[in-house]
Design a protein around this motif. Structure first.
Motif, PDB file in Angstrom:
ATOM      1  N   UNK A  10       0.841  -1.211   0.000  1.00  0.00           N
ATOM      2  CA  UNK A  10       0.000   0.000   0.000  1.00  0.00           C
ATOM      3  C   UNK A  10       0.872   1.255   0.000  1.00  0.00           C
ATOM      4  N   UNK A  11       1.949   1.227   0.795  1.00  0.00           N
ATOM      5  CA  UNK A  11       2.833   2.401   0.834  1.00  0.00           C
ATOM      6  C   UNK A  11       3.354   2.709  -0.557  1.00  0.00           C
ATOM      7  N   UNK A  12       3.792   1.644  -1.269  1.00  0.00           N
ATOM      8  CA  UNK A  12       4.359   1.885  -2.602  1.00  0.00           C
ATOM      9  C   UNK A  12       3.297   2.452  -3.532  1.00  0.00           C
ATOM     10  N   UNK A  13       2.084   1.843  -3.545  1.00  0.00           N
ATOM     11  CA  UNK A  13       1.092   2.364  -4.490  1.00  0.00           C
ATOM     12  C   UNK A  13       0.641   3.768  -4.100  1.00  0.00           C
ATOM     13  N   UNK A  14       0.640   4.075  -2.809  1.00  0.00           N
ATOM     14  CA  UNK A  14       0.276   5.436  -2.392  1.00  0.00           C
ATOM     15  C   UNK A  14       1.266   6.441  -2.980  1.00  0.00           C
ATOM     16  N   UNK A  15       2.564   6.116  -2.881  1.00  0.00           N
ATOM     17  CA  UNK A  15       3.571   7.058  -3.396  1.00  0.00           C
ATOM     18  C   UNK A  15       3.565   7.100  -4.924  1.00  0.00           C
ATOM     19  N   UNK A  16       3.397   5.913  -5.545  1.00  0.00           N
ATOM     20  CA  UNK A  16       3.422   5.882  -7.017  1.00  0.00           C
ATOM     21  C   UNK A  16       2.271   6.682  -7.604  1.00  0.00           C
ATOM     22  N   UNK A  17       1.143   6.690  -6.901  1.00  0.00           N
ATOM     23  CA  UNK A  17      -0.012   7.445  -7.397  1.00  0.00           C
ATOM     24  C   UNK A  17       0.305   8.936  -7.488  1.00  0.00           C
ATOM     25  N   UNK A  18       1.337   9.362  -6.759  1.00  0.00           N
ATOM     26  CA  UNK A  18       1.726  10.792  -6.810  1.00  0.00           C
ATOM     27  C   UNK A  18       3.032  10.964  -7.567  1.00  0.00           C
ATOM     28  N   UNK A  19       3.422   9.937  -8.307  1.00  0.00           N
ATOM     29  CA  UNK A  19       4.646  10.062  -9.095  1.00  0.00           C
ATOM     30  C   UNK A  19       5.919   9.768  -8.316  1.00  0.00           C
ATOM     31  N   UNK A  20       5.785   9.213  -7.118  1.00  0.00           N
ATOM     32  CA  UNK A  20       6.967   8.887  -6.307  1.00  0.00           C
ATOM     33  C   UNK A  20       7.310   7.403  -6.380  1.00  0.00           C
ATOM     34  N   UNK A  21       8.324   6.995  -5.612  1.00  0.00           N
ATOM     35  CA  UNK A  21       8.697   5.578  -5.583  1.00  0.00           C
ATOM     36  C   UNK A  21       9.031   5.179  -4.149  1.00  0.00           C
ATOM     37  N   UNK A  22       9.037   3.871  -3.922  1.00  0.00           N
ATOM     38  CA  UNK A  22       9.472   3.356  -2.614  1.00  0.00           C
ATOM     39  C   UNK A  22      10.294   2.102  -2.867  1.00  0.00           C
ATOM     40  N   UNK A  23      11.510   2.057  -2.306  1.00  0.00           N
ATOM     41  CA  UNK A  23      12.361   0.878  -2.487  1.00  0.00           C
ATOM     42  C   UNK A  23      12.974   0.491  -1.166  1.00  0.00           C
ATOM     43  N   UNK A  24      13.266  -0.779  -1.047  1.00  0.00           N
ATOM     44  CA  UNK A  24      13.874  -1.249   0.196  1.00  0.00           C
ATOM     45  C   UNK A  24      15.022  -2.181  -0.102  1.00  0.00           C
ATOM     46  N   UNK A  25      16.075  -2.076   0.701  1.00  0.00           N
ATOM     47  CA  UNK A  25      17.225  -2.962   0.493  1.00  0.00           C
ATOM     48  C   UNK A  25      17.986  -3.056   1.815  1.00  0.00           C
ATOM     49  N   UNK A  26      19.088  -3.819   1.807  1.00  0.00           N
ATOM     50  CA  UNK A  26      19.893  -3.883   3.026  1.00  0.00           C
ATOM     51  C   UNK A  26      21.028  -2.877   2.947  1.00  0.00           C
ATOM     52  N   UNK A  27      21.334  -2.244   4.082  1.00  0.00           N
ATOM     53  CA  UNK A  27      22.423  -1.260   4.098  1.00  0.00           C
ATOM     54  C   UNK A  27      23.743  -2.019   4.208  1.00  0.00           C
ATOM     55  N   UNK A  28      24.782  -1.558   3.493  1.00  0.00           N
ATOM     56  CA  UNK A  28      26.072  -2.272   3.562  1.00  0.00           C
ATOM     57  C   UNK A  28      26.582  -2.413   5.000  1.00  0.00           C
ATOM     58  N   UNK A  29      26.232  -1.469   5.883  1.00  0.00           N
ATOM     59  CA  UNK A  29      26.718  -1.567   7.273  1.00  0.00           C
ATOM     60  C   UNK A  29      25.725  -2.290   8.169  1.00  0.00           C
ATOM     61  N   UNK A  30      24.737  -2.975   7.567  1.00  0.00           N
ATOM     62  CA  UNK A  30      23.768  -3.750   8.352  1.00  0.00           C
ATOM     63  C   UNK A  30      22.434  -3.051   8.466  1.00  0.00           C
ATOM     64  N   UNK A  31      21.406  -3.873   8.699  1.00  0.00           N
ATOM     65  CA  UNK A  31      20.058  -3.329   8.838  1.00  0.00           C
ATOM     66  C   UNK A  31      19.407  -3.061   7.484  1.00  0.00           C
ATOM     67  N   UNK A  32      18.112  -2.761   7.560  1.00  0.00           N
ATOM     68  CA  UNK A  32      17.384  -2.496   6.318  1.00  0.00           C
ATOM     69  C   UNK A  32      17.258  -0.998   6.118  1.00  0.00           C
ATOM     70  N   UNK A  33      17.185  -0.595   4.847  1.00  0.00           N
ATOM     71  CA  UNK A  33      16.967   0.830   4.566  1.00  0.00           C
ATOM     72  C   UNK A  33      15.878   0.949   3.498  1.00  0.00           C
ATOM     73  N   UNK A  34      14.869   1.742   3.823  1.00  0.00           N
ATOM     74  CA  UNK A  34      13.764   1.990   2.879  1.00  0.00           C
ATOM     75  C   UNK A  34      13.826   3.446   2.468  1.00  0.00           C
ATOM     76  N   UNK A  35      13.671   3.669   1.161  1.00  0.00           N
ATOM     77  CA  UNK A  35      13.803   5.039   0.677  1.00  0.00           C
ATOM     78  C   UNK A  35      12.574   5.473  -0.121  1.00  0.00           C
TER      79      UNK A  35
END
Ligand code: ADP
Length: 509
Positions: A472-497
Motif C-alpha cells: 500500500x505504501x508503494x502504491x500510495x507514493x506511485x499514485x503521486x509520481x513517487x517511488x518506494x524501495x527497500x534494500x539492506x544497508x552495507x553496514x547492516x540493517x534495512x533501509x527503505x527510501x
C-alpha cells in the motif's frame, strides 16, 4: 497439342520445300515459325530438342541439295537460317524463364493472400475490412476548402456525419467479429448499429483520417445483436498510401471483463488502503493515549492551581489568568492531537499542501514516541540539510508511509532482539525535481527470501502480519509520481527510501 502438331507439319513442309524444290531463298528461316508454334506447347528442354532438330534438318537439307555444288550464296543462306534459329531459341528461352518467374511470383502471392485470409478468418480478434477511400477523398476535399476541425464542421452541418457513414462501405469481417456482434452478419449492420455510437468518437476517427494519422485507438461502448452492451478497444490502422484506403483493417477487442476486473481491483485497493489507515490509527492509539495524558494531566494541575489562586483573599487574578492561559494552550494541544487522528480517516484530508519533511519527521516521531520508548529505540533525524524544500503532497499519506516504515523497523528489531536499536531518518535532494527520505534500522535486515517479494501484496514473514503495508505504501507514493524501495544497508540493517516529486504533475495529483 494443336500447336505441336501444326509445328511438326510446318517443319516437315519447310524441309520438303528446302530440299526437294528449286525455290531459292532462305527457306530454312521458316523453321523459326515452327519454333514459335512449338514454344506454346512444350518445355524448355523440348524447345532445345526442337531447335536442335530444326538445325539438323537445315544442315541435312543443305547437304542433300548442295553437297556437290556448294556455292557462297546457299552457304550464306544456310548460315542465316541457323543464326535465326539460334537467336529465336535464345529469345524463346528467355521469355520462358520470365514466364516461369512470373508464375512462381504469382503463386507466392496467392499463398501469402491465402495465409493472410486464414489469419484474418481464424484469429480470435474481431476484424473488419472497410473501404474508407470515399470518405477519405471527401475529408481531403473539405481540408482543401480550409476545414480542418471536423467536429466544428459537423456541429454546423449535422448531416455530415450520416453522409460520412454512407461513404464507408463494408469489405469483409471474420468469424470473431460475427461472434462479437451476434450471428446477424455485420456486413449490413455494422455501420447501422451503434458500433461507434457516439458521434464524438466517430468524429474522432474522421479527424484522425483528416490529420493523416496512421493509427486510431480508443475504448468504445458497443451493442451486440442481442442488445448486450460491451466495452471494446477499437483500433484502426490507416495506410500511408492513400490508394490502400479501400481496405482498411479495423479491430475490436472485448475488454468488458478486463475493465470490470480493474474496477473491482481499484475498489478493493481503496478499501484496503482505508483499512490500512484504520489499522495505522489503531497501532497509534497507544501512543495517542500517552500523548493525550500529558496535556490532560497539565490541565488538571493548572485547574487546581487556578482554584488555589482564586481561594486566596484577595484572589491573585494575574496568576489565575496565567493558569487559565496554560489550560487553554494544553486544551488546544489535546484537541490538535485528536484532530490529527480524525483527519487520518477523513476523506477530506486528501488535499495537496506544502509539506516540510523535517517537520513531518518530527511530528511522526512525536506520534510514535511511546512505541519507540517501549522498544528502547533511539531515533536520529538528520536535520543537516537545510536546502530540502517542502514537497507538494497529501501530508497524511506521507505520514502513513513513514509510520509504516518505522513500525516495520521497530518490529524487525524487536523480533530479532537486536542489542543496538537505532533508527536513522535522513533526507536529501538527489536532483532538482525530487527529494528522498530514508528510514534505516539496525535490525537483522531483509532476508534473502523476502528481497524480491517485499512489495507484493500479502507477503509477510511475521506470524501476525498481513503483508499489505509495503504494498500500500508503494502504491500510495506511485499514485503521486513517487517511488518506494527497500534494500539492506552495507553496514547492516534495512533501509527503505521514499523518493518524492517536489511538485507532482497534475495527472498524479
Ligand atoms: P507486514 O508488516 O504485515 O509483514 P509489510 O508489507 O509491511 O507487511 O512487510 C512485508 C515484509 O517485509 C515483512 O513481513 C518483512 O519480512 C519485510 N520487512 C519489512 N520491513 C522490514 C525491515 N525494516 N527489516 C526487515 N524486513 C522487513
Amino acid at each position: 497439342m494443336a500447336f505441336g502438331l501444326i509445328a511438326v507439319a510446318l517443319a516437315a513442309a519447310v524441309f520438303y520445300v528446302d530440299t526437294f524444290t528449286d525455290i531459292e531463298g532462305a527457306i530454312a528461316v521458316l523453321y523459326v515459325v515452327t519454333m514459335m508454334l512449338a514454344a506454346q506447347a512444350i518445355t524448355r528442354i523440348g524447345l532445345l530438342v526442337i531447335a536442335a532438330t530444326c538445325a539438323v534438318l537445315t544442315l541435312l537439307s543443305y547437304a542433300m541439295t548442295h553437297a556437290d555444288d556448294a556455292d557462297l550464296q546457299s552457304t550464306i543462306r544456310m548460315i542465316v537460317a541457323l543464326a535465326a534459329l539460334f537467336v529465336t531459341t535464345m529469345l524463346l528461352l528467355k521469355t520462358e524463364t520470365s514466364r516461369l518467374t512470373l508464375h512462381s511470383i504469382n503463386s507466392a502471392l496467392k499463398e501469402s493472400e491465402a495465409r493472410y485470409r486464414s489469419i484474418f478468418d481464424r484469429t480470435r480478434i474481431a476484424l473488419w475490412e472497410r473501404d474508407y477511400s470515399k470518405v477519405r477523398s471527401y475529408l481531403m476535399d473539405l481540408r482543401a476548402q480550409g476545414i480542418t476541425d471536423i467536429k466544428a464542421h459537423a456541429r454546423a452541418n449535422p448531416a455530415v456525419v450520416d453522409h460520412c457513414v454512407d461513404l464507408i462501405s463494408f469489405v469483409a469481417a471474420n468469424e470473431a467479429a460475427r461472434e462479437m456482434l451476434g450471428p446477424e452478419s455485420p456486413a449490413v449492420g455494422i455501420l447501422r448499429r451503434p458500433t461507434i455510437p457516439r458521434h464524438e468518437k466517430f468524429l474522432d476517427v474522421l479527424q484522425a483520417i483528416m490529420d493523416g494519422e496512421t493509427v486510431f485507438e480508443d475504448k468504445v461502448q458497443i451493442q451486440s445483436d442481442n442488445g448486450e452492451g460491451k466495452l471494446v478497444l477499437l483500433s484502426i490502422s490507416f495506410p500511408e498510401d492513400p490508394s490502400a484506403f479501400n481496405r482498411v483493417v479495423v479491430s475490436m477487442v472485448d475488454i468488458t471483463q478486463r475493465e470490470m476486473a480493474l474496477k473491482a481491483l481499484a475498489e478493493a485497493q481503496a478499501e484496503l488502503t482505508m483499512a490500512s489507515r484504520a489499522a495505522t490509527v489503531g497501532a497509534m492509539s497507544a501512543s495517542l493515549a500517552h500523548e493525550l495524558n500529558q496535556p490532560l494531566g497539565a490541565i488538571v494541575v493548572n485547574s487546581q492551581t487556578l482554584l488555589r489562586w482564586l481561594d486566596r483573599d484577595p484572589p491573585d487574578l494575574a496568576a489565575v489568568r496565567r493558569s487559565a492561559e496554560r489550560m487553554i494552550r494544553d486544551s488546544l494541544r489535546a484537541s490538535e492531537i485528536i484532530q490529527n487522528t480524525r483527519s487520518l480517516l477523513s476523506p477530506s484530508s486528501n488535499k495537496l499542501e506544502d509539506v516540510s519533511l523535517d517537520r513531518l519527521a518530527d511530528e511522526t516521531m512525536a506520534l510514535m514516541e511511546h512505541e519507540l520508548q517501549r522498544s528502547g529505540i533511539t531515533v536520529f533525524i538528520d536535520h543537516q540539510k537545510p536546502h530540502i524544500p517542502p514537497v507538494s503532497a497529501v501530508k497524511i499519506e506521507l505520514q502513513q508511509v513513514l509510520i509504516n516504515l518505522i513500525t516495520n523497523a521497530i518490529q524487525a528489531m524487536d523480533e530479532a532482539g537486536s542489542a543496538e536499536r537505532i533508527i536513522r531518518i535522513a533526507m536529501e535532494r538527489p536532483d532538482i525535481e525530487h527529494v528522498c527520505i530514508s528510514v534505516r534500522d539496525s535490525g537483522p535486515g531483509i532476508t534473502e527470501d523476502a528481497k524480491d517479494k517485499l512489495f507484493a501484496p500479502f507477503f509477510t514473514t511475521k506470524a501476525t502480519g498481513i503483508g499489505m503495508g509495503l504494498s500500500i505504501c508503494r502504491s500510495t507514493l506511485e499514485a503521486r509520481g513517487g517511488t518506494l524501495d527497500g534494500t539492506n544497508h552495507p553496514e547492516g540493517g534495512a533501509i527503505f527510501e521514499m523518493r518524492l516529486l517536489i511538485k507532482p504533475e497534475v495527472e498524479h495529483a
